[in-house]
Design a protein around this motif. Sequence first.
Motif, PDB file in Angstrom:
ATOM      1  N   TYR A   1       0.839  -1.204   0.000  1.00 57.85           N
ATOM      2  CA  TYR A   1       0.000   0.000   0.000  1.00 57.85           C
ATOM      3  C   TYR A   1       0.873   1.252   0.000  1.00 57.85           C
ATOM      4  N   TRP A   2       1.947   1.230   0.798  1.00 54.81           N
ATOM      5  CA  TRP A   2       2.861   2.368   0.935  1.00 54.81           C
ATOM      6  C   TRP A   2       3.415   2.782  -0.428  1.00 54.81           C
ATOM      7  N   ARG A   3       3.813   1.812  -1.210  1.00 49.38           N
ATOM      8  CA  ARG A   3       4.435   2.098  -2.508  1.00 49.38           C
ATOM      9  C   ARG A   3       3.486   2.802  -3.473  1.00 49.38           C
ATOM     10  N   GLU A   4       2.197   2.626  -3.269  1.00 49.26           N
ATOM     11  CA  GLU A   4       1.208   3.239  -4.152  1.00 49.26           C
ATOM     12  C   GLU A   4       0.849   4.660  -3.734  1.00 49.26           C
ATOM     13  N   LEU A   5       1.282   5.098  -2.559  1.00 46.93           N
ATOM     14  CA  LEU A   5       0.906   6.411  -2.037  1.00 46.93           C
ATOM     15  C   LEU A   5       1.816   7.518  -2.555  1.00 46.93           C
ATOM     16  N   PRO A   6       1.238   8.710  -2.756  1.00 47.19           N
ATOM     17  CA  PRO A   6       2.089   9.863  -3.089  1.00 47.19           C
ATOM     18  C   PRO A   6       2.882  10.279  -1.854  1.00 47.19           C
ATOM     19  N   PRO A   7       3.980  11.037  -2.018  1.00 47.79           N
ATOM     20  CA  PRO A   7       4.832  11.419  -0.881  1.00 47.79           C
ATOM     21  C   PRO A   7       4.083  12.104   0.262  1.00 47.79           C
ATOM     22  N   GLU A   8       3.097  12.958  -0.061  1.00 41.58           N
ATOM     23  CA  GLU A   8       2.345  13.648   0.993  1.00 41.58           C
ATOM     24  C   GLU A   8       1.579  12.647   1.864  1.00 41.58           C
ATOM     25  N   ALA A   9       1.004  11.654   1.222  1.00 40.84           N
ATOM     26  CA  ALA A   9       0.265  10.640   1.967  1.00 40.84           C
ATOM     27  C   ALA A   9       1.215   9.775   2.787  1.00 40.84           C
ATOM     28  N   GLN A  10       2.406   9.509   2.257  1.00 39.23           N
ATOM     29  CA  GLN A  10       3.397   8.740   3.010  1.00 39.23           C
ATOM     30  C   GLN A  10       3.787   9.480   4.282  1.00 39.23           C
ATOM     31  N   ASP A  11       3.927  10.816   4.188  1.00 42.15           N
ATOM     32  CA  ASP A  11       4.239  11.621   5.375  1.00 42.15           C
ATOM     33  C   ASP A  11       3.135  11.492   6.420  1.00 42.15           C
ATOM     34  N   LYS A  12       1.887  11.491   5.977  1.00 35.53           N
ATOM     35  CA  LYS A  12       0.757  11.358   6.895  1.00 35.53           C
ATOM     36  C   LYS A  12       0.769   9.986   7.573  1.00 35.53           C
ATOM     37  N   VAL A  13       1.139   8.970   6.809  1.00 31.73           N
ATOM     38  CA  VAL A  13       1.210   7.613   7.371  1.00 31.73           C
ATOM     39  C   VAL A  13       2.279   7.558   8.457  1.00 31.73           C
ATOM     40  N   ILE A  14       3.420   8.187   8.205  1.00 27.06           N
ATOM     41  CA  ILE A  14       4.499   8.206   9.197  1.00 27.06           C
ATOM     42  C   ILE A  14       4.040   8.919  10.461  1.00 27.06           C
ATOM     43  N   GLN A  15       3.408  10.078  10.300  1.00 23.90           N
ATOM     44  CA  GLN A  15       2.911  10.819  11.463  1.00 23.90           C
ATOM     45  C   GLN A  15       1.894   9.993  12.243  1.00 23.90           C
ATOM     46  N   PHE A  16       1.008   9.320  11.524  1.00 24.34           N
ATOM     47  CA  PHE A  16      -0.002   8.495  12.190  1.00 24.34           C
ATOM     48  C   PHE A  16       0.650   7.346  12.950  1.00 24.34           C
ATOM     49  N   ALA A  17       1.615   6.685  12.316  1.00 24.04           N
ATOM     50  CA  ALA A  17       2.294   5.558  12.964  1.00 24.04           C
ATOM     51  C   ALA A  17       3.027   6.026  14.218  1.00 24.04           C
ATOM     52  N   GLN A  18       3.653   7.201  14.145  1.00 25.57           N
ATOM     53  CA  GLN A  18       4.352   7.733  15.313  1.00 25.57           C
ATOM     54  C   GLN A  18       3.369   8.038  16.445  1.00 25.57           C
ATOM     55  N   SER A  19       2.168   8.485  16.091  1.00 23.82           N
ATOM     56  CA  SER A  19       1.182   8.805  17.127  1.00 23.82           C
ATOM     57  C   SER A  19       0.659   7.548  17.820  1.00 23.82           C
ATOM     58  N   LEU A  20       0.771   6.410  17.160  1.00 21.27           N
ATOM     59  CA  LEU A  20       0.305   5.151  17.748  1.00 21.27           C
ATOM     60  C   LEU A  20       1.306   4.539  18.713  1.00 21.27           C
ATOM     61  N   LYS A  21       2.563   4.923  18.573  1.00 23.15           N
ATOM     62  CA  LYS A  21       3.603   4.354  19.428  1.00 23.15           C
ATOM     63  C   LYS A  21       3.387   4.835  20.867  1.00 23.15           C
ATOM     64  N   PRO A  22       3.315   3.908  21.802  1.00 24.74           N
ATOM     65  CA  PRO A  22       3.086   4.330  23.188  1.00 24.74           C
ATOM     66  C   PRO A  22       4.251   5.151  23.722  1.00 24.74           C
ATOM     67  N   GLN A  23       3.914   6.234  24.373  1.00 21.47           N
ATOM     68  CA  GLN A  23       4.924   7.088  24.983  1.00 21.47           C
ATOM     69  C   GLN A  23       5.099   6.649  26.441  1.00 21.47           C
ATOM     70  N   LEU A  24       6.305   6.275  26.779  1.00 21.41           N
ATOM     71  CA  LEU A  24       6.574   5.867  28.147  1.00 21.41           C
ATOM     72  C   LEU A  24       6.606   7.109  29.027  1.00 21.41           C
ATOM     73  N   GLU A  25       5.794   7.109  30.054  1.00 25.85           N
ATOM     74  CA  GLU A  25       5.746   8.254  30.949  1.00 25.85           C
ATOM     75  C   GLU A  25       6.691   8.014  32.115  1.00 25.85           C
ATOM     76  N   PHE A  26       7.478   9.032  32.411  1.00 21.85           N
ATOM     77  CA  PHE A  26       8.423   8.950  33.514  1.00 21.85           C
ATOM     78  C   PHE A  26       7.652   8.936  34.831  1.00 21.85           C
ATOM     79  N   VAL A  27       8.025   8.040  35.725  1.00 20.59           N
ATOM     80  CA  VAL A  27       7.413   7.963  37.056  1.00 20.59           C
ATOM     81  C   VAL A  27       8.535   8.067  38.082  1.00 20.59           C
ATOM     82  N   PRO A  28       8.632   9.219  38.770  1.00 19.74           N
ATOM     83  CA  PRO A  28       9.693   9.368  39.771  1.00 19.74           C
ATOM     84  C   PRO A  28       9.513   8.381  40.916  1.00 19.74           C
ATOM     85  N   GLN A  29      10.645   7.931  41.468  1.00 20.50           N
ATOM     86  CA  GLN A  29      10.602   6.889  42.496  1.00 20.50           C
ATOM     87  C   GLN A  29      10.851   7.410  43.912  1.00 20.50           C
TER      88      GLN A  29
END
Length: 96
Positions: free
Chosen positions: A26-54
């Motif tokens: 699917y990626w190969r069929e997308l124009p560059p602008e859409a590929q950028d959106k896919v990257i941004q979306f994938a990054q937003s799905l990655k869980p952000q580890l929250e710092f917890v002070p001890q």
Amino acid sequence: MPNFDFKFALTRLSLFMSKEEQLLEYWRELPPEAQDKVIQFAQSLKPQLEFVPQTPLGKKLWEIRQRIVASGAPLLSDEELEQELRERRGGWREVD
């Protein structure tokens, strides 16, 4: 000569492809602008580890940092922090 249905063949082939391979197809069929959106979306799905002070001190310092960030004030860089420490400890100072 019978008609060959490429779309049907690709659909059947995708049953044997991994999700990664399907995504790449699917990626190969997308124009560059859409590929950028896919990257941004994938990054937003990655869980952000929250710092917890001890420790109590760590919790206090973390709360102070959170207030600074919420206020919009910029955090000091490593170099700026080192300079601040030198100045507070009586080290190097710029002469007026």
